[in-house]
Design a protein around this motif. Structure first.
Motif, short mmCIF file in Angstrom:
data_model
loop_
_atom_site.label_atom_id
_atom_site.label_comp_id
_atom_site.label_asym_id
_atom_site.label_seq_id
_atom_site.Cartn_x
_atom_site.Cartn_y
_atom_site.Cartn_z
N TRP A 57 0.84 -1.20 0.00
CA TRP A 57 0.00 0.00 0.00
C TRP A 57 0.88 1.25 0.00
CZ3 TRP A 57 -0.71 4.52 2.56
CH2 TRP A 57 -1.81 5.28 2.15
N SER A 58 1.95 1.21 0.77
CA SER A 58 2.84 2.37 0.81
C SER A 58 3.44 2.63 -0.57
CB SER A 58 3.95 2.14 1.83
OG SER A 58 4.75 3.29 1.97
N ALA A 59 3.81 1.56 -1.30
CA ALA A 59 4.35 1.72 -2.65
C ALA A 59 3.30 2.29 -3.59
CB ALA A 59 4.85 0.37 -3.17
N TYR A 60 2.07 1.83 -3.44
CA TYR A 60 0.97 2.37 -4.25
C TYR A 60 0.79 3.87 -3.99
CZ TYR A 60 -3.94 3.75 -4.85
OH TYR A 60 -5.09 4.45 -5.16
N PHE A 61 0.84 4.24 -2.71
CA PHE A 61 0.65 5.65 -2.35
C PHE A 61 1.79 6.50 -2.90
CE2 PHE A 61 1.14 9.27 0.54
CZ PHE A 61 -0.15 9.78 0.55
N GLN A 62 3.02 6.00 -2.81
CA GLN A 62 4.18 6.74 -3.31
C GLN A 62 4.08 7.03 -4.80
OE1 GLN A 62 8.02 4.97 -2.02
NE2 GLN A 62 6.74 3.79 -0.63
N ALA A 63 3.45 6.11 -5.54
CA ALA A 63 3.37 6.25 -7.00
C ALA A 63 2.33 7.26 -7.44
CB ALA A 63 3.08 4.89 -7.63
#
Length: 425
Positions: A234-240
C-alpha cells in the motif's frame, strides 16, 4: 583521522531505537546513535496509568523484522518476570507505561547508544558526513538516519498558560485547581485527557469542555482489511500517486491513524451516562467546531469558535486550555550545512524515496517518521517501524539482513496489469 562509522542515527525515539536493536547483532555494520536527552522517554506527558497502546505487542521494536531478537517485547517481559501475567491478561495491547519501560530496557542493553549528545551541525567533507554535538565531540559516518521526531502542533496562536497534551501530566495538578477546563482536539490524546479530567470532575468541581473540529468523535478504524493498508505494497501504491492526489487521499484518512480507540469512546459515554442518572453532567461536547483564536486576558481564555457545517460562530470562556492538537514533522536546523545534498518538495519538506532516502544520491541520508507526505499514513505507525529499518539496513549493507516482505495483503490497490483494458468512450 576520526573513525568513520557505516551508519549514524540522530535521535532515539522508538524508530531509531528499533533500528539500533536490529543493527546490534550485525557484525558487518558499524553503527552509532546519538540523542541529546539523558535517557529514553516516550511521551512522558501522556503516560496515564490506564492508557494502552493502539497497536499490539507484535509492533514492538524488532519482532516483525526478527521474531528471534533478544530485544523483543516478549523477551523484555520474560526478563522482568511479567510474561505470565501478560499471558493471563489476554490482551495484545500493552499499557503505554509498559511500552515506555520496554524501550528503556532495550536502550540500556545497547552499546551503540550515546545519550547527552545534542547534535548541532551536520556537514560533509567530501568523503563522509561530519556530525558535531553540543559537547564538542565529532563523529563521521557514511550514512545518516534522521529520527528526530515531531514537535507539538499548535493550529492557532496561543498566549498565556495553555498547554499541549505533551505536557499534560506535568501540569495536571494545576489544571485540577481550575474552575473551568477546555480540551481542544480530536484524537486519542484528546480523548484520554478528557476522560482523565472527567474522572476528577466530581471531586474538584470544575466545568469541563471538549471541542473538536472533526464532525464526530470518531473511532480508530481497525478492521482487518483496513489494517492491510499498513503494508509495503500500500505504501508503494501511495508513493506512486502524483503529489496532489496523495494530499487528496490523505485528507480522507484521519480515521485510519488519528481516531480514538473504541474502548475509550465507550468508556467516556458510560461515565457520562452514569452521571446523567444521578443528577446531570456539567460538560460541553462540541463537534464540527474549530477554534479560530484563543485570547488570554490574564485570568481566562476566550475561544472564538466556528461551526464548520453551519458556518456559525460563537465564543467559549475557559480558565484553562489543553491543546491535544497533535504533532508535526520538523526539519532540524543542524541540516542547514548539507541542505544542497538533500531533496525537498515545494513546501520545504524532505522528499523521501522508496527506500526512505532523502539525499540526491538516494543512498546516504534516510528518515524515520518524516515521510507521511510521500509514504502515507503508515509513516508514524509503530507496526511499520521494523520494516522501514529493514529497508534502510539493506540499503546501507547492500544485502538484506532481515528479509523485507514485498506483499502481505490479500487485496490489491489500483487495477492490476492482468485486468487493465482501455474503456471505450
Amino acid at each position: 583521522m576520526t573513525h568513520v562509522h557505516d551508519l549514524l542515527g540522530i535521535g532515539l525515539g522508538p524508530f531509531n531505537l528499533g533500528l539500533a536493536c536490529l543493527a546490534d547483532p550485525l557484525d558487518d555494520l558499524d553503527a552509532v546513535f546519538l540523542d541529546g536527552a539523558d535517557g529514553f522517554s516516550w511521551h512522558p506527558g501522556m503516560l496515564l496509568p490506564d492508557a494502552t497502546m493502539q497497536v499490539p505487542f507484535l509492533a514492538d521494536l524488532v519482532t516483525l523484522a526478527d521474531p528471534t531478537s533478544r530485544f523483543s517485547y516478549l523477551a523484555f517481559l520474560k526478563d522482568v518476570g511479567r510474561i505470565y501475567p501478560f499471558y493471563v491478561r489476554e490482551s495484545f495491547y500493552p499499557l503505554r507505561r509498559e511500552y515506555d519501560d520496554y524501550c528503556r530496557w532495550a536502550a540500556d542493553r545497547l552499546g551503540s547508544v550515546r545519550w547527552g549528545e545534542q547534535v548541532v551541525a551536520v556537514e560533509h567533507d567530501g568523503e563522509s558526513y561530519v556530525v558535531r554535538s553540543a559537547t564538542g565531540r565529532t563523529w563521521r559516518a557514511r550514512h545518516l538516519v534522521l529520527g528526530t521526531g515531531t514537535a507539538p502542533r499548535l493550529p492557532f496562536e496561543v498566549e498565556g498558560p495553555a498547554l499541549h497534551s505533551a505536557d499534560y501530566l506535568a501540569r495536571r495538578d494545576d489544571l485540577l485547581a481550575s474552575r473551568s477546563i477546555t480540551v481542544v482536539g480530536s484524537g486519542q490524546s484528546a480523548a484520554e485527557v478528557y476522560a482523565d479530567l472527567l474522572a476528577e470532575q466530581e471531586r474538584h468541581g470544575f466545568e469541563l469542555g471538549w471541542v473538536t473540529r472533526s464532525p464526530r468523535f470518531f473511532p480508530l478504524e481497525y478492521t482487518k482489511l483496513t489494517l492491510e493498508m499498513t503494508s509495503p505494497e500500500w505504501s508503494a501504491y501511495f508513493q506512486a500517486l502524483p503529489a496532489p492526489r496523495r494530499a487528496e487521499v490523505q485528507s480522507g484518512q484521519a480515521a485510519l491513524s488519528k481516531g480514538i480507540s473504541a474502548g475509550t469512546v465507550d468508556a467516556i459515554f458510560d461515565e457520562l451516562y452514569r452521571r446523567s442518572a444521578t443528577g446531570g453532567v456539567d460538560t460541553t461536547l462540541l463537534t464540527a467546531t474549530e477554534v479560530t483564536a484563543a485570547r488570554w486576558d490574564g485570568s481566562a481564555y476566550t475561544l472564538d469558535l466556528r461551526h464548520t457545517e453551519q458556518d456559525t460562530t460563537g465564543r467559549l470562556r475557559t480558565e484553562s486550555l489543553v491543546l491535544a492538537t497533535g504533532y508535526a514533522p520538523r526539519v532540524p536546523d543542524f541540516l542547514d550545512p548539507v541542505r544542497d545534498r538533500l531533496r525537498w518538495d515545494d513546501r520545504g519538506r524532505l522528499l523521501a524515496g522508496a527506500t526512505f532516502a532523502v539525499d540526491h544520491a538516494d543512498a546516504e541520508v534516510f528518515v524515520q517518521n518524516a515521510e507521511e507526505h510521500t509514504h502515507g499514513f503508515v509513516a508514524p505507525d509503530l507496526g511499520m517501524g521494523a520494516m522501514r529499518s529493514s529497508v534502510i539496513l539493506a540499503q546501507v549493507l547492500g544485502r538484506e539482513p532481515y528479509p523485507v516482505e514485498k506483499r502481505i495483503a490479500f487485496q490489491e490497490w489500483g487495477i492490476p496489469d492482468r485486468l487493465r483494458h482501455p474503456v471505450a468512450r
